[in-house]
Write an enzyme that holds these catalytic residues in place. Structure first.
Site, PDB file in Angstrom:
ATOM      1  N   HIS A  46      -4.819  -0.666  -5.510  1.00 19.35           N
ATOM      2  CA  HIS A  46      -4.559  -2.039  -5.081  1.00 19.35           C
ATOM      3  C   HIS A  46      -3.706  -1.989  -3.817  1.00 19.35           C
ATOM      4  O   HIS A  46      -2.927  -1.047  -3.617  1.00 19.35           O
ATOM      5  CB  HIS A  46      -3.804  -2.809  -6.157  1.00 19.35           C
ATOM      6  N   GLU A  48      -1.001  -3.482  -2.958  1.00 19.11           N
ATOM      7  CA  GLU A  48       0.441  -3.374  -3.197  1.00 19.11           C
ATOM      8  C   GLU A  48       0.852  -1.951  -3.551  1.00 19.11           C
ATOM      9  O   GLU A  48       1.888  -1.463  -3.083  1.00 19.11           O
ATOM     10  CB  GLU A  48       0.870  -4.314  -4.337  1.00 19.11           C
ATOM     11  N   CYS A  76      -1.042  -8.554  -9.724  1.00 23.61           N
ATOM     12  CA  CYS A  76      -1.437  -8.356 -11.115  1.00 23.61           C
ATOM     13  C   CYS A  76      -0.276  -7.696 -11.881  1.00 23.61           C
ATOM     14  O   CYS A  76       0.736  -7.319 -11.284  1.00 23.61           O
ATOM     15  CB  CYS A  76      -2.682  -7.476 -11.164  1.00 23.61           C
ATOM     16  N   CYS A  79       0.750  -4.218 -10.395  1.00 18.38           N
ATOM     17  CA  CYS A  79       1.434  -4.313  -9.105  1.00 18.38           C
ATOM     18  C   CYS A  79       2.808  -4.965  -9.242  1.00 18.38           C
ATOM     19  O   CYS A  79       3.768  -4.549  -8.598  1.00 18.38           O
ATOM     20  CB  CYS A  79       0.569  -5.050  -8.109  1.00 18.38           C
TER      21      CYS A  79
END
Length: 142
Positions: A46, A48, A76, A79
């Site tokens: 992801h 992040e 999410c 993260c």
């Protein structure tokens, strides 16, 4: 947020879910990234997570105190947990994620007093643009 949106657009062009992130300290960009799950075949890739990893390597430390993370979509649970564990001070995000958001939409990891760190949070920054790129991406996929 403009830099995070530029990252999201790069993800879009690669066929990745268009989420972009930028980590800033002392008014300087330390790291920037976009989702790479499909390209890398890595569920943890992801935007992040990649930004946190880049920043830790660049600064040669795991504590990112003093940092602000700008991300186009609400993080999410994975993260959000990484933001807490890396001690990022401030999170600025564009659009809420009512299916997986772990800051304010579904969970409240960023302000959870049971955790050893909490985030300063600003949301809704350029929300229409951030949501718009996601909507267009999924519209084209369907």
């Amino acid at each position: 947020m403009g830099y995070a949106l530029a990252e999201a657009k790069q993800a879009f062009e690669l066929g990745e879910v268009p989420i972009g992130a930028v980590l800033v300290m002392d008014e300087q960009i330390i790291a920037s990234a976009h989702n790479m799950r499909e390209t890398w075949q890595d569920a943890t890739a992801h935007a992040e997570i990649i930004v946190i990893q880049q920043a830790c390597r660049k600064l040669n430390r795991w504590r990112l105190t003093g940092a602000t993370l700008y991300v186009t979509i609400e993080p999410c649970p994975m993260c959000a947990g990484a933001l807490i564990m890396s001690r990022v001070d401030c999170l600025v995000y564009g659009s809420s994620d009512y299916k997986a958001g772990a800051i304010e939409s579904i969970f409240n990891i960023g302000h959870n007093k049971a955790l050893n760190h909490q985030l300063t949070i600003r949301s809704g920054i350029r929300a229409d643009e951030c949501a718009g790129i996601m909507k267009e991406f999924f519209r084209q996929r369907r």
